[in-house]
Design a protein around this motif. Sequence first.
Motif, PDB file in Angstrom:
ATOM      1  N   ALA A 145       0.811  -1.218   0.000  1.00 17.89           N
ATOM      2  CA  ALA A 145       0.000   0.000   0.000  1.00 17.89           C
ATOM      3  C   ALA A 145       0.848   1.274   0.000  1.00 17.89           C
ATOM      4  CB  ALA A 145      -0.932   0.001   1.207  1.00 17.89           C
ATOM      5  N   MET A 146       2.138   1.164   0.262  1.00 20.38           N
ATOM      6  CA  MET A 146       3.006   2.340   0.313  1.00 20.38           C
ATOM      7  C   MET A 146       3.352   2.792  -1.101  1.00 20.38           C
ATOM      8  SD  MET A 146       5.591   1.259   3.347  1.00 20.38           S
ATOM      9  CE  MET A 146       4.956   0.702   4.921  1.00 20.38           C
ATOM     10  N   GLU A 147       3.093   4.058  -1.395  1.00 22.48           N
ATOM     11  CA  GLU A 147       3.334   4.565  -2.746  1.00 22.48           C
ATOM     12  C   GLU A 147       4.811   4.548  -3.131  1.00 22.48           C
ATOM     13  OE1 GLU A 147       3.523   9.383  -2.038  1.00 22.48           O
ATOM     14  OE2 GLU A 147       1.597   8.468  -2.533  1.00 22.48           O
ATOM     15  N   GLU A 148       5.705   4.567  -2.166  1.00 27.14           N
ATOM     16  CA  GLU A 148       7.138   4.545  -2.457  1.00 27.14           C
ATOM     17  C   GLU A 148       7.629   3.171  -2.915  1.00 27.14           C
ATOM     18  OE1 GLU A 148       6.440   7.302   1.119  1.00 27.14           O
ATOM     19  OE2 GLU A 148       5.803   5.297   0.514  1.00 27.14           O
ATOM     20  N   VAL A 149       6.863   2.138  -2.597  1.00 32.24           N
ATOM     21  CA  VAL A 149       7.270   0.768  -2.934  1.00 32.24           C
ATOM     22  C   VAL A 149       6.886   0.479  -4.382  1.00 32.24           C
ATOM     23  CG1 VAL A 149       6.952  -1.686  -2.421  1.00 32.24           C
ATOM     24  CG2 VAL A 149       7.103  -0.015  -0.550  1.00 32.24           C
ATOM     25  N   MET A 150       7.912   0.295  -5.209  1.00 37.06           N
ATOM     26  CA  MET A 150       7.693   0.001  -6.626  1.00 37.06           C
ATOM     27  C   MET A 150       7.558  -1.494  -6.871  1.00 37.06           C
ATOM     28  SD  MET A 150      10.448   2.614  -8.284  1.00 37.06           S
ATOM     29  CE  MET A 150      10.069   2.104  -9.946  1.00 37.06           C
ATOM     30  N   GLU A 151       8.323  -2.288  -6.105  1.00 33.95           N
ATOM     31  CA  GLU A 151       8.305  -3.742  -6.257  1.00 33.95           C
ATOM     32  C   GLU A 151       8.435  -4.372  -4.883  1.00 33.95           C
ATOM     33  OE1 GLU A 151      11.415  -5.032  -8.900  1.00 33.95           O
ATOM     34  OE2 GLU A 151      10.896  -3.542 -10.415  1.00 33.95           O
ATOM     35  N   CYS A 152       7.841  -5.540  -4.733  1.00 34.21           N
ATOM     36  CA  CYS A 152       7.958  -6.311  -3.495  1.00 34.21           C
ATOM     37  C   CYS A 152       8.084  -7.776  -3.887  1.00 34.21           C
ATOM     38  CB  CYS A 152       6.729  -6.095  -2.614  1.00 34.21           C
ATOM     39  SG  CYS A 152       6.743  -7.071  -1.090  1.00 34.21           S
ATOM     40  N   HIS A 153       9.194  -8.396  -3.453  1.00 34.02           N
ATOM     41  CA  HIS A 153       9.482  -9.779  -3.833  1.00 34.02           C
ATOM     42  C   HIS A 153       9.696 -10.629  -2.588  1.00 34.02           C
ATOM     43  CE1 HIS A 153      10.215  -8.365  -7.956  1.00 34.02           C
ATOM     44  NE2 HIS A 153      10.842  -7.349  -7.374  1.00 34.02           N
ATOM     45  N   LEU A 162      13.779   8.808   2.418  1.00 33.69           N
ATOM     46  CA  LEU A 162      14.107   7.401   2.661  1.00 33.69           C
ATOM     47  C   LEU A 162      14.094   7.112   4.159  1.00 33.69           C
ATOM     48  CD1 LEU A 162      14.968   4.615   1.615  1.00 33.69           C
ATOM     49  CD2 LEU A 162      17.340   5.428   1.693  1.00 33.69           C
ATOM     50  N   GLU A 163      14.659   8.025   4.946  1.00 31.95           N
ATOM     51  CA  GLU A 163      14.656   7.848   6.398  1.00 31.95           C
ATOM     52  C   GLU A 163      13.228   7.797   6.935  1.00 31.95           C
ATOM     53  OE1 GLU A 163      16.689   9.761  10.388  1.00 31.95           O
ATOM     54  OE2 GLU A 163      16.492  11.023   8.602  1.00 31.95           O
ATOM     55  N   GLN A 164      12.366   8.680   6.471  1.00 30.94           N
ATOM     56  CA  GLN A 164      10.962   8.676   6.898  1.00 30.94           C
ATOM     57  C   GLN A 164      10.283   7.359   6.537  1.00 30.94           C
ATOM     58  OE1 GLN A 164       9.152  10.937   8.668  1.00 30.94           O
ATOM     59  NE2 GLN A 164      11.095  11.981   8.995  1.00 30.94           N
ATOM     60  N   LEU A 165      10.540   6.884   5.326  1.00 32.60           N
ATOM     61  CA  LEU A 165       9.960   5.617   4.886  1.00 32.60           C
ATOM     62  C   LEU A 165      10.411   4.473   5.782  1.00 32.60           C
ATOM     63  CD1 LEU A 165       8.415   3.859   2.797  1.00 32.60           C
ATOM     64  CD2 LEU A 165      10.553   3.784   1.482  1.00 32.60           C
ATOM     65  N   LEU A 166      11.712   4.409   6.035  1.00 31.54           N
ATOM     66  CA  LEU A 166      12.249   3.317   6.854  1.00 31.54           C
ATOM     67  C   LEU A 166      11.779   3.393   8.304  1.00 31.54           C
ATOM     68  CD1 LEU A 166      15.882   3.180   5.506  1.00 31.54           C
ATOM     69  CD2 LEU A 166      14.254   1.299   5.493  1.00 31.54           C
ATOM     70  N   VAL A 167      11.961   4.532   8.912  1.00 34.78           N
ATOM     71  CA  VAL A 167      11.709   4.671  10.348  1.00 34.78           C
ATOM     72  C   VAL A 167      10.214   4.732  10.666  1.00 34.78           C
ATOM     73  CG1 VAL A 167      12.071   6.165  12.355  1.00 34.78           C
ATOM     74  CG2 VAL A 167      13.935   5.764  10.743  1.00 34.78           C
ATOM     75  N   ASN A 168       9.488   5.556   9.951  1.00 33.45           N
ATOM     76  CA  ASN A 168       8.081   5.793  10.302  1.00 33.45           C
ATOM     77  C   ASN A 168       7.095   4.828   9.656  1.00 33.45           C
ATOM     78  OD1 ASN A 168       8.914   7.956  11.878  1.00 33.45           O
ATOM     79  ND2 ASN A 168       8.645   9.415  10.209  1.00 33.45           N
ATOM     80  N   LYS A 169       7.462   4.271   8.535  1.00 37.08           N
ATOM     81  CA  LYS A 169       6.510   3.394   7.851  1.00 37.08           C
ATOM     82  C   LYS A 169       6.901   1.922   7.967  1.00 37.08           C
ATOM     83  CE  LYS A 169       4.691   6.653   4.435  1.00 37.08           C
ATOM     84  NZ  LYS A 169       4.489   6.856   2.991  1.00 37.08           N
ATOM     85  N   ILE A 170       8.019   1.546   7.357  1.00 41.32           N
ATOM     86  CA  ILE A 170       8.364   0.125   7.280  1.00 41.32           C
ATOM     87  C   ILE A 170       8.657  -0.457   8.658  1.00 41.32           C
ATOM     88  CG2 ILE A 170      10.018  -1.555   6.375  1.00 41.32           C
ATOM     89  CD1 ILE A 170      10.231   0.254   3.864  1.00 41.32           C
ATOM     90  N   LYS A 171       9.548   0.183   9.407  1.00 41.95           N
ATOM     91  CA  LYS A 171       9.889  -0.342  10.737  1.00 41.95           C
ATOM     92  C   LYS A 171       8.756  -0.161  11.732  1.00 41.95           C
ATOM     93  CE  LYS A 171      14.859  -0.049  10.216  1.00 41.95           C
ATOM     94  NZ  LYS A 171      16.121   0.517  10.715  1.00 41.95           N
ATOM     95  N   GLY A 172       7.764   0.642  11.387  1.00 40.09           N
ATOM     96  CA  GLY A 172       6.592   0.819  12.240  1.00 40.09           C
ATOM     97  C   GLY A 172       5.554  -0.275  12.090  1.00 40.09           C
ATOM     98  N   ILE A 173       5.743  -1.159  11.135  1.00 34.81           N
ATOM     99  CA  ILE A 173       4.800  -2.258  10.920  1.00 34.81           C
ATOM    100  C   ILE A 173       5.082  -3.360  11.934  1.00 34.81           C
ATOM    101  CG2 ILE A 173       4.053  -4.055   9.311  1.00 34.81           C
ATOM    102  CD1 ILE A 173       4.811  -2.162   7.019  1.00 34.81           C
TER     103      ILE A 173
END
Length: 147
Positions: free
Chosen positions: A85-93, A113-124
Amino acid sequence: MDVYDSKILRLLIQNSRITGADIARKINLSLPAVTERLRKLDRSGVIDRYTIKVNREQLGLRLMAFIHVWIDHTKNHPIKDQLLAMEEVMECHHVAGDADLLLKVLVHDTAALEQLLVNKIKGIKGVTRTATTIILSTYKEEINAKL
């Protein structure tokens, strides 16, 4: 699929906006024959979708990275769906090896990139670890496999 279908697909891979008339002229088939072949390629699922390749630089999306994601499999969370669902993610394998998933992401800059990593991906919940590789230059990138 025969030689004509392969020729049609190669032309579409080069330019998805090519007209049926141009295809017909380039491969020496009639327009109705090309139209019917395109219809069959669409219906059979060989053609998944028609698309374009945008110039990421022109859109300000200058930083591409690959992110390995490790997941705690004892947790039953919809991790994949949240990542997709994240718009920054172009591909997921789903990958073999140490990591569970490999993401190809596109962002404006290192702050994004830091926001994506810290606030989104690592927040899951269930994401236990990530490892990021930033792309400095791309020498070859294809949208489709060559025929």
